[in-house]
Design an enzyme around this catalytic site. Structure first.
Site, PDB file in Angstrom:
ATOM      1  N   CYS A 436     -80.887 -25.996  74.144  1.00 15.95           N
ATOM      2  CA  CYS A 436     -81.444 -26.896  75.160  1.00 15.95           C
ATOM      3  C   CYS A 436     -80.323 -27.096  76.164  1.00 15.95           C
ATOM      4  O   CYS A 436     -79.818 -26.113  76.701  1.00 15.95           O
ATOM      5  CB  CYS A 436     -81.946 -28.201  74.539  1.00 15.95           C
ATOM      6  SG  CYS A 436     -80.836 -28.963  73.358  1.00 15.95           S
ATOM      7  N   CYS A 726    -119.433 -33.634  86.595  1.00 13.91           N
ATOM      8  CA  CYS A 726    -120.860 -33.704  86.272  1.00 13.91           C
ATOM      9  C   CYS A 726    -121.298 -35.097  86.702  1.00 13.91           C
ATOM     10  O   CYS A 726    -121.115 -35.453  87.867  1.00 13.91           O
ATOM     11  CB  CYS A 726    -121.102 -33.421  84.794  1.00 13.91           C
ATOM     12  SG  CYS A 726    -120.057 -34.337  83.658  1.00 13.91           S
TER      13      CYS A 726
END
Length: 796
Positions: A436, A726
């Site tokens: 990291c 929708c």
């Protein structure tokens, strides 16, 4: 205060005490003590009767050495007094007094009150009418034994002082090596900094006793819930009980002056016993050093190399390590920059080929997905003109979804990422390099999840505490925060509860047959059980604060479907009007790109302007509409476009330019203009008519076609969010987003995971894929797509 200053003061004190001990009495002089005497008036004549008291007292102090004691003399004090009835001498032995240290610093035996009374405090017993103080001189005594004893004592004190100094030297070196320093200085991303940065470390655990034994997997959920109570109180206690690092470990190589600039953080250094040794470069001192450590897996020694993110000056060493360790897989768990700070130097070319020291790296392929990017490199040693030395293929898995703060929202992406890494790494390869920025926090988290999944499969239990403790003996601070520690448990629970639901396309038929079979002992089949698990996911109503504000409640079509705070779509606040940044819509992450979809409710009449402000602000060029304006006599969506001509919604005007009917949907081209900015954009609306008022479409062909049409439009207009709605923005909207994601994955990798896709959607917006029929429809459409794959080969 500096520890060295304290040591100097301590040493000076020892010398001062020693000096006092060796100079208490001059060897050539007797000891003089003032003794107060008293006589009666008739006592001037020395030969009177016994009623007169002659108080001439002879007190001598003579050191007497016991043969059993080598260092401490015993003093016998003799008091001569004519006041005695028989005129004999009284001897005060050590039995009548306690051995103490006298006020002048010498050892001796103090007389009790009935043996000796100091003339400075009380007169001698008798008539005090005439009292006189007479000096009495003791005869000189031989003090050579006392001096010898005191010299011996002083020598012992000096030796003790030297031992303490040597211990402090070792302690300081260990502390400099980064064992348990609590200071920190965050990276500022400047490569020209003279001094490396440091990061915060946790204090050493005061106890290493084992209070957290391995957990059976069937107790995992119960234990996690218990430890997460009270804001993760028990998890924090468990994490804080972890040992920081082994006290005997040293970091001498990392602490050398020549190597300090190679470390990204001054207090995160590899231990000497576990560090990776590079082959020394001739003529370059300490060229064998790199900030990297070997880390064991579950049952595999040195399975990983945990490394810091390369700095600009260590990129060449990083590739040298990859080559020498025969590494085939690199796992990167940081972005190059986070919070505008450099976390890792880019150690690969964007394209083409580039030499890094004696290793040439060329980019072969790049695949960008929503949670991670996969890069394939070909590496070869420089100077091999004859190509005798073989080229090697290196795969880098770059996890890009770790947030700047904290941990990922869900462990699903990390589990999929880890599965890819496990599947890719070849058997013959060396250690997997994981890094990291510092090579401890996220790196440790990845390593622990990998090991505990292996342990879960092998032993049906997990030992997170024990494993983290062990790998911290190989590299300090592996798993750096309590949030990372809890995330490990969440990932393990996710895998235990839901397992690996990813399928190869070739195994879909078998899976469908299996899930349609009844589960023994229940009335449900496998499909119903899958959906039951999805509906059991808790809706986090406490994370919908903005949508529940009184000013925004009327903007929601369905009160059960409110966007979460973490991914709600924010629109600009209208000048002088509060609470105008809200619209009922959520950003959705699909397969390849974050925030690729905006899942929205169908606009209400009074929220149409907000809907268009959202479209404009987020540069959405594609709108997918999955409902009719009215169904079963109920209004499902306000008409937010003109039937012809143009309509204004605040600062936004919308003009219908073209309308085209396709097999199962209508395409409308709209010209949208922001009158305030005096800018216009072309926006295309795809209005799907194939969804019946009740139930689901009879087949998946229409849905496959509209998904393909939208993807084609996206390629032409740019990768801006696709707005899908929708009525409530959950059931059909979720189904469309799920199918788009799954079909794209099928095409790219030949795999699918309907369950986890829908689960991820539900974590981003409530009730996505709302009913069992919609969930089943996802499987049917994927099956149709696979069966007719050649017909849809142009699906891009």
């Amino acid at each position: 205060m500096d520890s060295w200053f304290i040591l100097i003061l301590f040493g000076s004190g020892l010398i001062h005490i020693s000096a006092n001990n060796t100079t208490t009495v001059s060897p050539s002089l007797g000891t003089t003590r003032l003794i107060k005497t008293s006589t009666t008036e008739s006592a001037k004549e020395e030969n009177k009767t016994s009623n007169s008291t002659s108080s001439v007292i002879s007190l001598s102090v003579t050191p007497t050495f016991s043969p059993n004691l080598t260092l401490e003399p015993t003093y016998v004090t003799t008091v001569n007094s004519s006041h005695s009835d028989n005129g004999t001498k009284r001897a005060a032995s050590t039995e009548s007094g306690g051995t103490t240290i006298s006020p002048n610093g010498t050892y001796g035996t103090w007389l009790t009150d009935n043996q000796f009374t100091d003339a400075r405090t009380e007169p001698w017993e008798g008539n005090s009418s005439s009292a006189a103080t007479t000096p009495e001189t003791f005869p000189p005594a031989d003090e050579t034994p006392i001096i010898a004893v005191m010299v011996a004592l002083s020598s012992l004190l000096v030796i003790l002082f030297i031992i303490i100094v040597l211990y402090m030297l070792r302690f300081k070196k260990y502390k400099q090596a980064g064992s348990h320093s609590n200071s920190f200085r965050l990276s500022n991303g400047r490569t020209e900094d003279v001094e490396p940065q440091s990061v915060p470390l946790l204090a050493r655990s005061p106890s290493t006793n084992r209070k957290y034994p391995p957990l059976p997997v069937d107790k995992l959920e119960e234990e996690i819930n218990r430890r997460m109570a009270d804001d993760n109180k028990l998890f924090r206690e468990e994490f804080n009980a972890l040992p920081a690092c082994p006290i005997q470990a040293t970091c001498e190589a990392a602490s050398k002056e020549e190597n300090k600039e190679k470390n990204r953080y001054v207090n995160l250094l590899p231990y000497d016993h576990s560090r990776v040794h590079l082959t020394p470069v001739e003529g370059v001192p300490d060229s064998d050093y790199i900030n990297a450590s070997f880390i064991n897996g579950y049952q595999e020694k040195n399975k990983f190399i945990a490394a810091q993110g390369p700095k600009e000056e260590t990129v060449n060493d990083f590739w040298r390590m990859i080559w020498e360790q025969n590494t085939a897989t690199i796992v990167m768990v940081t972005n190059l920059k986070e919070r505008k700070e450099c976390k890792c130097a880019q150690y690969w070319p964007d394209q083409g080929c580039w030499p890094y020291g004696n290793v040439r790296v060329s980019v072969e392929d790049v695949t960008v997905l929503v949670d991670y990017t996969v890069r394939k490199f070909c590496i070869q040693q420089v100077g091999d003109v004859t190509n005798r030395k073989p080229q090697r293929l290196i795969t880098q898995f770059h996890f890009t979804s770790w947030p700047d703060f904290g941990v990922p929202f869900t462990p699903i992406g990390m589990l999929k990422f880890l599965k890819k890494v496990k599947a890719c790494n070849p058997q013959y390869a060396g250690a997997i390099v994981v890094h990291c920025s510092a090579g401890v926090g996220r790196t440790g988290t990845f390593v622990v999840i990998d090991a505990m999944l292996d342990m879960m499969h092998s032993e049906r239990k997990v030992d997170v505490y024990g494993f983290v403790s062990r790998i911290r003996a190989q590299r300090c601070q592996m798993v750096q925060t309590d949030m990372q520690y809890v995330f490990i448990y969440q990932a393990l629970l996710e895998h235990y509860l839901y397992g690996d639901t990813e399928l190869e396309v070739t195994s879909l038929d078998t899976h469908l047959q299996k899930i349609y079979n009844k589960i023994p002992g229940t009335s449900n089949n496998g499909l119903e059980e899958e959906f039951k698990k999805l509906t059991s996911i808790k809706i986090q109503n406490d994370k919908m604060r903005t949508g529940y504000l009184p000013a925004n409640m009327k903007k929601n079509r369905v009160l059960q479907i409110i966007p979460y705070e973490f991914n709600r779509v924010i629109i600009p606040v209208k000048r002088g009007e509060e609470n105008t940044d809200y619209v009922n819509a959520s950003f959705i992450d699909p397969y390849r790109q974050k925030d690729s979809y905006i899942a929205s409710q169908g606009p209400l009449l009074h929220t149409t302007e907000d809907f268009w402000r959202m479209i404009w602000e987020w540069k959405s060029c594609s709108i997918v509409m999955l409902t009719e304006l009215e169904e079963r006599g109920q209004e499902k969506c306000a008409q937010y476009w003109p039937s012809d001509g143009l309509v204004s919604y605040g600062d936004i005007t919308v003009e219908l330019k073209k309308e085209e009917e396709c097999e199962s949907y209508t395409v409308r081209d709209l010209l949208v203009t922001n009158t305030r900015e005096n800018k216009s954009r072309q926006i295309r609306q795809f209005h799907f008519h194939g969804w019946p008022e009740v139930g689901i479409p009879s087949d998946g062909k229409g849905m496959i076609n509209i998904i393909a049409a939208v993807q084609k439009q996206q390629q032409q207009s740019g990768n801006h969010p696709i707005t899908v709605h929708c009525s409530a923005g959950a059931g059909r909207t979720g189904t469309f987003c799920a199918l788009s994601t799954v079909l794209e994955c099928v095409k790219a990798e030949g795999i699918l995971d309907v369950f986890q896709t829908v689960k991820t959607l539900r974590l981003q917006r409530p009730h996505m894929v709302q009913i069992l029929e919609q969930y089943e429809f996802c499987y049917k459409v994927v099956q149709e797509y696979i069966d007719a794959f050649s017909d849809y080969a142009n699906f891009k």
